[in-house]
Design an enzyme around this catalytic site. Structure first.
Site, PDB file in Angstrom:
ATOM      1  N   PRO A 262      10.265   2.328  14.714  1.00 35.47           N
ATOM      2  CA  PRO A 262      10.039   3.682  15.234  1.00 35.47           C
ATOM      3  C   PRO A 262      10.068   4.757  14.150  1.00 35.47           C
ATOM      4  CG  PRO A 262      11.635   2.506  16.588  1.00 35.47           C
ATOM      5  CD  PRO A 262      11.415   1.678  15.361  1.00 35.47           C
TER       6      PRO A 262
ATOM      7  N   GLY B 150       0.933   0.698   5.653  1.00 37.45           N
ATOM      8  CA  GLY B 150      -0.011   1.277   4.706  1.00 37.45           C
ATOM      9  C   GLY B 150      -1.412   1.414   5.254  1.00 37.45           C
TER      10      GLY B 150
ATOM     11  N   LYS C 168       0.803  -1.228   0.000  1.00 39.72           N
ATOM     12  CA  LYS C 168       0.000   0.000   0.000  1.00 39.72           C
ATOM     13  C   LYS C 168       0.837   1.280   0.000  1.00 39.72           C
ATOM     14  CE  LYS C 168      -4.060  -2.200   1.977  1.00 39.72           C
ATOM     15  NZ  LYS C 168      -5.093  -2.175   3.006  1.00 39.72           N
TER      16      LYS C 168
END
Length: 277
Positions: A168, A144, A80
């Protein structure tokens, strides 16, 4: 009209093609939901699953885009975010979420990217009687789908959104995109436990496979917490089964896609043929 509702699609030389791209792709439900829509509308079109590996995504997408009878692409995990690169025009939702789950060929020949994951997820929550406005939410997964859901939750007016991810840097990128739209609302979170959230969402791929570990432990959540999973197959993931076993309310992934059907119809400009009107 090439086929009627409930009938097996009759593929012709004029059939328009749509594809859903994923890796894996066997779990996708979009063909089951959208092909009956094509039939009901009397459209000579079919949606097929395409297994596109990360390594060959560019070759697959560019090849499909160059096929003159391919009108649209749906995108699922893990593509995505990467699929944005194959769009000529990105919507505001795509830019805010950092990902796309639908691309269409425009009349001008350009490819337009949109993202309905977040809007579909929020609409599914509302339809199930769980409006997220004013809620404390922990979102596990900033990829995504997670990015799209985070954007939609912010727009829906959540009181606080804690984002958790094994990467992170991915969390920081998401916070950077959302900070201007929701100052003080979105922050980096920790693995959910205790009474820190009203709603905890799994937006990771964990649960697609039977041997996947749980994305978080529902046993550590406070009574009254709603646990949502965006995975659609299996319908009840091990996460949801475990949460229910501990007396927690659960929300399945299927409503997110069901609510997107209307959005897909508008985006792909799917209208009944004269024969069905």
């Amino acid at each position: 009209m090439s086929h009627s509702a409930g009938a097996v699609p009759r593929i012709t030389g004029r059939t328009r093609l749509f594809a859903v791209l994923g890796d894996p792709v066997r779990q996708v439900r979009a063909p089951e939901l959208l092909n009956p829509v094509f039939a009901q509308l009397g459209l000579d079109a079919v949606l097929v699953p395409v297994h596109a590996s990360v390594l060959h995504l560019g070759e697959v997408v560019r090849g499909l885009q160059r096929a003159g009878n391919v009108d649209g692409l749906l995108v699922t995990v893990p593509h995505k975010a990467a699929a944005r690169a194959f769009a000529d025009v990105q919507s505001a939702a795509v830019r805010l979420a950092g990902s796309t789950n639908a691309l269409r060929r425009g009349a001008d020949g350009r490819w337009y990217a949109e993202n309905f994951d977040g809007a579909g997820f929020v609409a599914g929550l509302v339809a199930a009687g769980h409006p997220p406005a004013g809620q404390r939410v922990t979102l596990v997964g900033a990829g995504g789908a997670g990015g799209a859901i985070a954007a939609a939750l912010v727009l829906a007016g959540v009181a606080r959104l804690d984002v958790v991810d094994v990467d992170p840097a991915r969390v920081r990128m998401l916070l950077d995109r959302l900070s201007d739209h929701a100052p003080g609302v979105v922050r980096e979170g920790a693995t959910p436990s205790g009474d820190t959230a009203d709603l905890v969402v799994n937006a990771t791929p964990l649960g697609l496979r039977e041997d996947d570990p749980l994305p978080f432990d529902p046993a550590r959540l406070a009574p009254g917490t709603l646990v949502a999973d965006i995975i659609m197959s299996p319908p009840e993931t091990r996460l949801l089964h475990t949460a229910a076993a501990h007396g927690l309310a659960t929300h399945r992934g299927a409503p997110m896609l069901t609510e997107q059907l209307r959005m897909y119809r508008e985006f792909f400009d799917l209208h009944p043929t004269e024969a069905t009107e």
